[in-house]
Design an enzyme around this catalytic site. Structure first.
Site, PDB file in Angstrom:
ATOM      1  N   GLY A   1      14.134  17.560  77.529  1.00  0.00           N
ATOM      2  CA  GLY A   1      13.639  16.240  77.177  1.00  0.00           C
ATOM      3  C   GLY A   1      14.546  15.113  77.628  1.00  0.00           C
ATOM      4  N   THR A   2      15.852  15.309  77.551  1.00  0.00           N
ATOM      5  CA  THR A   2      16.790  14.254  77.930  1.00  0.00           C
ATOM      6  C   THR A   2      16.658  13.908  79.405  1.00  0.00           C
ATOM      7  OG1 THR A   2      18.382  14.801  76.195  1.00  0.00           O
ATOM      8  CG2 THR A   2      19.234  13.659  78.131  1.00  0.00           C
TER       9      THR A   2
ATOM     10  N   ASN B   1      11.356  11.920  65.636  1.00  0.00           N
ATOM     11  CA  ASN B   1      12.037  13.171  65.313  1.00  0.00           C
ATOM     12  C   ASN B   1      12.751  13.151  63.965  1.00  0.00           C
ATOM     13  OD1 ASN B   1      13.547  11.268  67.091  1.00  0.00           O
ATOM     14  ND2 ASN B   1      15.278  12.563  66.563  1.00  0.00           N
TER      15      ASN B   1
ATOM     16  N   GLN C   1       8.732  15.966  70.225  1.00  0.00           N
ATOM     17  CA  GLN C   1       8.443  16.501  68.899  1.00  0.00           C
ATOM     18  C   GLN C   1       6.964  16.809  68.698  1.00  0.00           C
ATOM     19  OE1 GLN C   1      10.360  17.558  66.474  1.00  0.00           O
ATOM     20  NE2 GLN C   1      12.263  16.989  67.467  1.00  0.00           N
TER      21      GLN C   1
ATOM     22  N   SER D   1      10.162  19.176  75.836  1.00  0.00           N
ATOM     23  CA  SER D   1      11.264  20.129  75.864  1.00  0.00           C
ATOM     24  C   SER D   1      10.766  21.456  75.312  1.00  0.00           C
ATOM     25  CB  SER D   1      12.432  19.607  75.027  1.00  0.00           C
ATOM     26  OG  SER D   1      13.596  20.352  75.256  1.00  0.00           O
TER      27      SER D   1
ATOM     28  N   HIS E   1      12.243  24.052  73.982  1.00  0.00           N
ATOM     29  CA  HIS E   1      12.829  24.686  72.799  1.00  0.00           C
ATOM     30  C   HIS E   1      12.310  24.123  71.478  1.00  0.00           C
ATOM     31  CE1 HIS E   1      15.989  21.690  71.417  1.00  0.00           C
ATOM     32  NE2 HIS E   1      15.688  21.202  72.610  1.00  0.00           N
TER      33      HIS E   1
ATOM     34  N   THR F   1      17.482  24.977  92.115  1.00  0.00           N
ATOM     35  CA  THR F   1      16.660  26.178  92.075  1.00  0.00           C
ATOM     36  C   THR F   1      15.999  26.341  90.708  1.00  0.00           C
ATOM     37  OG1 THR F   1      18.122  27.258  93.663  1.00  0.00           O
ATOM     38  CG2 THR F   1      16.679  28.688  92.358  1.00  0.00           C
TER      39      THR F   1
ATOM     40  N   CYS G   1      20.971  15.665  68.098  1.00  0.00           N
ATOM     41  CA  CYS G   1      21.688  15.106  69.239  1.00  0.00           C
ATOM     42  C   CYS G   1      22.756  14.101  68.823  1.00  0.00           C
ATOM     43  CB  CYS G   1      20.697  14.450  70.199  1.00  0.00           C
ATOM     44  SG  CYS G   1      19.495  15.622  70.858  1.00  0.00           S
TER      45      CYS G   1
END
Length: 380
Positions: free
Chosen positions: A72-73, A152, A180, A200, A202, A238, A328
């Protein structure tokens, strides 16, 4: 001691199906997707299939509108900074909100140093913005509007469709941080006039250090990361094929039916936790709110007179993992910028609040145990 995990807004455990898929690909498909040999073509096939699954999940018109990133960042940084640099001849004004994730806010701070003008829209005590503020802020030189889909820390959902309709006729592109919301909320980038969207993996039981940036076809800006010609020359490096395959599996698991079931279950968890606190005469208030207009998995509570850091330590010792806000900014001595924007810097809420966030593998028994642990700590 059983350890209960209620920090799913920070990250989620990988689904067993995701782990199985990644293990299979790591074992059997090790080629470079940019190579034209047999092993490279096998990797490319998985990359293309995964991109298609993810494009379909947000109703993207083209598979190639999906650009894989490290998370996400990077997606937020790319969408915001590269848009600004590519469009600075059109204008230097950008609009966002005061409660965005740090990946957005720090990108904005960087652009301010480069001479761009940023308008930070306020939110009310429910964590929502007023669309009239957005209307008033839009100008002919506005080149980007970046407003998150769901917060979030307090879970407030923004009126993305209405924002998209406001921005569409203007010179600005519309970016939304959906980190989120993705996997819980149905997203249609075409119907909602979304030009750029960040996610993101995760956050929905997929692997860490992987995400994607949706970029509407025709939006041109240079790659943030310099190097090879991967991702149609949009993101050098890659591709991590096993992780991408795992991400696609996580997306496949998040069907419309499953998302509905998760929302129902998480809202039940909220009610169970709040009713348990009320039944034990705990003095608390919900920050923002819950129910309609909020992400189902995030619940932020003000425990009056109890410092967040001490409460979190005692919860952890009692076997419950929660947080005081964004993972974060963990370890920061600064108060939550979200709660500060909602209630003011002098409000005790900014230092007396805890965020609980639910996930696929939580149970009602775990919520009951969390209530018992909380009551024991708070009454002690």
């Amino acid at each position: 001691m059983e350890h209960i995990y209620l920090d799913n807004a920070g990250t989620t455990p990988m689904a067993p199906e995701v782990i199985a898929r990644m293990t299979d690909v790591m074992t059997n498909v090790f080629g470079n997707a940019s190579s034209i040999n047999y092993h490279g073509r096998a990797a490319r096939n998985i990359l293309d299939q995964s991109r298609h699954v993810i494009a379909q999940s947000i109703n993207a018109r083209l598979d190639d509108e999906i650009q894989f990133t490290s998370g996400g960042t990077e997606s937020d940084n790319t969408a915001i900074i590269q848009t600004a640099m590519a469009r600075k001849s059109v204008g230097r004004h950008i609009i966002t909100t005061a409660i965005e994730h740090e990946a957005v806010l720090k990108s904005m701070a960087y652009l301010e140093e480069q001479g761009f003008e940023i308008t930070y829209l306020p939110v009310d005590e429910t964590g929502h913005l007023d669309l009239t503020d957005l209307k008033a802020a839009l100008r002919p030189d506005t080149i980007l509007v970046s407003i998150m889909m769901g917060n979030n820390e307090v879970g407030s959902q923004m009126p993305i469709h209405e924002i998209g309709e406001l921005v569409a006729p203007t010179n600005a592109w519309f970016h939304t941080d959906a980190v989120q919301a993705y996997g819980l909320v149905d997203i249609d980038v075409q119907a909602d006039h979304i030009d750029l969207l960040s996610t993101s993996a995760h956050k929905l039981n997929g692997p860490k250090f992987l995400g994607f940036l949706y970029r509407r076809d025709g939006l041109l800006f240079p790659s943030l990361i310099k190097g090879g010609d991967q991702e149609l020359k949009r993101r050098a490096g890659t591709e991590n094929i096993p992780a991408i395959a795992g991400f696609a599996k996580a997306v496949e698991l998040a069907t419309s039916e499953q998302k509905h079931a998760r929302r129902e279950q998480f809202n039940k968890f909220k009610e169970q936790l709040l009713q348990g606190l009320q039944a034990n005469d705990i003095d608390f208030e919900v920050n923002g709110g819950y129910g309609a207009g909020y992400l189902p998995h995030v619940l932020n509570i003000w425990f009056k007179g109890h410092q967040s850091d001490a409460l979190l330590v005692n919860l952890d010792l009692g076997g419950v993992s929660a947080s005081a806000g964004s993972a974060c900014t963990a370890g920061s001595l600064e108060p939550s910028h979200v709660l500060t924007a909602m209630y003011g810097s002098t409000s005790p809420r900014v230092s007396e609040s805890v965020r609980f966030s639910f996930g696929t593998y939580n149970t009602e028994a775990e919520i009951a145990q969390t209530v018992a642990t909380l009551v024991k700590i708070l009454k002690r």
